[in-house]
Scaffold this motif. Structure first.
Motif, PDB file in Angstrom:
ATOM      1  N   LEU A  81       0.824  -1.208   0.000  1.00  0.00           N
ATOM      2  CA  LEU A  81       0.000   0.000   0.000  1.00  0.00           C
ATOM      3  C   LEU A  81       0.862   1.264   0.000  1.00  0.00           C
ATOM      4  CD1 LEU A  81      -2.796  -1.064   2.520  1.00  0.00           C
ATOM      5  CD2 LEU A  81      -3.055  -0.732   0.051  1.00  0.00           C
ATOM      6  N   ALA A  82       1.991   1.212   0.688  1.00  0.00           N
ATOM      7  CA  ALA A  82       2.892   2.367   0.719  1.00  0.00           C
ATOM      8  C   ALA A  82       3.503   2.640  -0.655  1.00  0.00           C
ATOM      9  CB  ALA A  82       3.994   2.157   1.754  1.00  0.00           C
ATOM     10  N   ILE A  83       3.766   1.572  -1.424  1.00  0.00           N
ATOM     11  CA  ILE A  83       4.243   1.755  -2.798  1.00  0.00           C
ATOM     12  C   ILE A  83       3.154   2.406  -3.639  1.00  0.00           C
ATOM     13  CG2 ILE A  83       4.961   0.567  -4.914  1.00  0.00           C
ATOM     14  CD1 ILE A  83       6.223  -1.607  -3.134  1.00  0.00           C
ATOM     15  N   LEU A  84       1.930   1.930  -3.473  1.00  0.00           N
ATOM     16  CA  LEU A  84       0.814   2.419  -4.287  1.00  0.00           C
ATOM     17  C   LEU A  84       0.425   3.848  -3.935  1.00  0.00           C
ATOM     18  CD1 LEU A  84      -1.009   1.264  -6.550  1.00  0.00           C
ATOM     19  CD2 LEU A  84      -2.692   0.770  -4.762  1.00  0.00           C
ATOM     20  N   PHE A  85       0.573   4.205  -2.660  1.00  0.00           N
ATOM     21  CA  PHE A  85       0.173   5.540  -2.188  1.00  0.00           C
ATOM     22  C   PHE A  85       1.377   6.259  -1.582  1.00  0.00           C
ATOM     23  CE2 PHE A  85      -3.720   2.904  -1.731  1.00  0.00           C
ATOM     24  CZ  PHE A  85      -4.571   3.609  -2.595  1.00  0.00           C
ATOM     25  N   PRO A  86       2.279   6.790  -2.415  1.00  0.00           N
ATOM     26  CA  PRO A  86       3.515   7.384  -1.903  1.00  0.00           C
ATOM     27  C   PRO A  86       3.307   8.673  -1.098  1.00  0.00           C
ATOM     28  CG  PRO A  86       3.312   7.740  -4.278  1.00  0.00           C
ATOM     29  CD  PRO A  86       2.226   6.784  -3.895  1.00  0.00           C
ATOM     30  N   LEU A  87       2.124   9.284  -1.204  1.00  0.00           N
ATOM     31  CA  LEU A  87       1.858  10.521  -0.463  1.00  0.00           C
ATOM     32  C   LEU A  87       1.021  10.274   0.794  1.00  0.00           C
ATOM     33  CD1 LEU A  87       1.163  12.928  -3.469  1.00  0.00           C
ATOM     34  CD2 LEU A  87       3.308  12.526  -2.251  1.00  0.00           C
ATOM     35  N   VAL A  88       0.924   9.008   1.182  1.00  0.00           N
ATOM     36  CA  VAL A  88       0.202   8.609   2.384  1.00  0.00           C
ATOM     37  C   VAL A  88       1.209   8.055   3.381  1.00  0.00           C
ATOM     38  CG1 VAL A  88      -1.489   6.932   3.273  1.00  0.00           C
ATOM     39  CG2 VAL A  88      -1.953   8.172   1.138  1.00  0.00           C
TER      40      VAL A  88
END
Length: 206
Positions: A81-88
């Motif tokens: 999920l961190a890869i998919l949402f780099p601004l989260v």
């Protein structure tokens, strides 16, 4: 990797590179510290990475969202999920130190600046978050007891702040135990593979 491209066709070159790197990284670290069963390592992308990304079929987190991954183990669902949402921002916690070592090393190798990994019990955390995510750590009733007060009341996402819990099999008895309202998302709606036939995301809004 073909599975990830199939269901997430709009990834950037950087994200593709990071997802592709997961196979070698997990094989390397799993040989030293067992965080994935040996029979599952060949199914890493289906049973771990894509399963984690099932949450992204339910919600697209807006930039600035704060997420706690409880009992992250080897970094699931947090790292995909961190890869998919780099601004989260993701806070990955597990009570077992060697698992957090793997998470820290893999996050560093991937260049994930939006991941904080910590050996901790969720009950002892003082921070609050928009969402809590987890993958079948325990039954829902005790889990909700741990995290109920870790969730901020207000947020900016299309779904209200709450818990997004990955679980498989027959969970009717488990759901009957929890007092919170909930919504089920069947992952077989989004993914064709037989592995996902009984897999679900359980959403429990704050």
């Amino acid at each position: 990797m073909d599975l990830i491209k199939k269901y997430f066709p709009d990834l950037t070159a950087r994200q593709l590179e990071q997802f592709a790197a997961l196979d070698d990284l997990y094989r390397h670290w799993n040989a030293q510290i067992n965080v994935i069963s040996r029979q599952d390592i060949d199914s890493l992308y289906e049973k771990h990475v894509l399963h984690s990304l099932g949450i992204a079929k339910v919600i697209q987190f807006v930039p600035g969202t704060e997420i706690l991954d409880v009992g992250t183990g080897g970094g699931f669902p947090g790292i995909p999920l961190a890869i998919l949402f780099p601004l989260v921002d993701f806070h990955l916690v597990d009570s077992i130190g060697k698992k957090i070592k793997v998470v820290t090393e893999i996050s560093s190798a991937l260049g994930l600046t939006n991941v904080k990994a910590e050996q901790a019990r969720v009950e002892h955390l003082e921070s609050t978050y928009d969402f809590v995510v987890s993958r079948a750590v325990t039954r829902l009733q005790p889990f909700m007891g741990w995290v109920r007060y870790k969730i901020l009341k207000t947020g900016n996402n299309k779904l209200r702040n709450g818990v997004l819990y990955l679980k498989g099999g027959d969970i009717s008895e488990e759901l009957a135990e929890v007092q919170e309202k909930h919504r089920l998302y069947e992952l077989s709606t989004y993914f064709d593979e037989p592995f996902f036939e009984t897999k679900k995301v359980i959403y429990l809004p704050k």
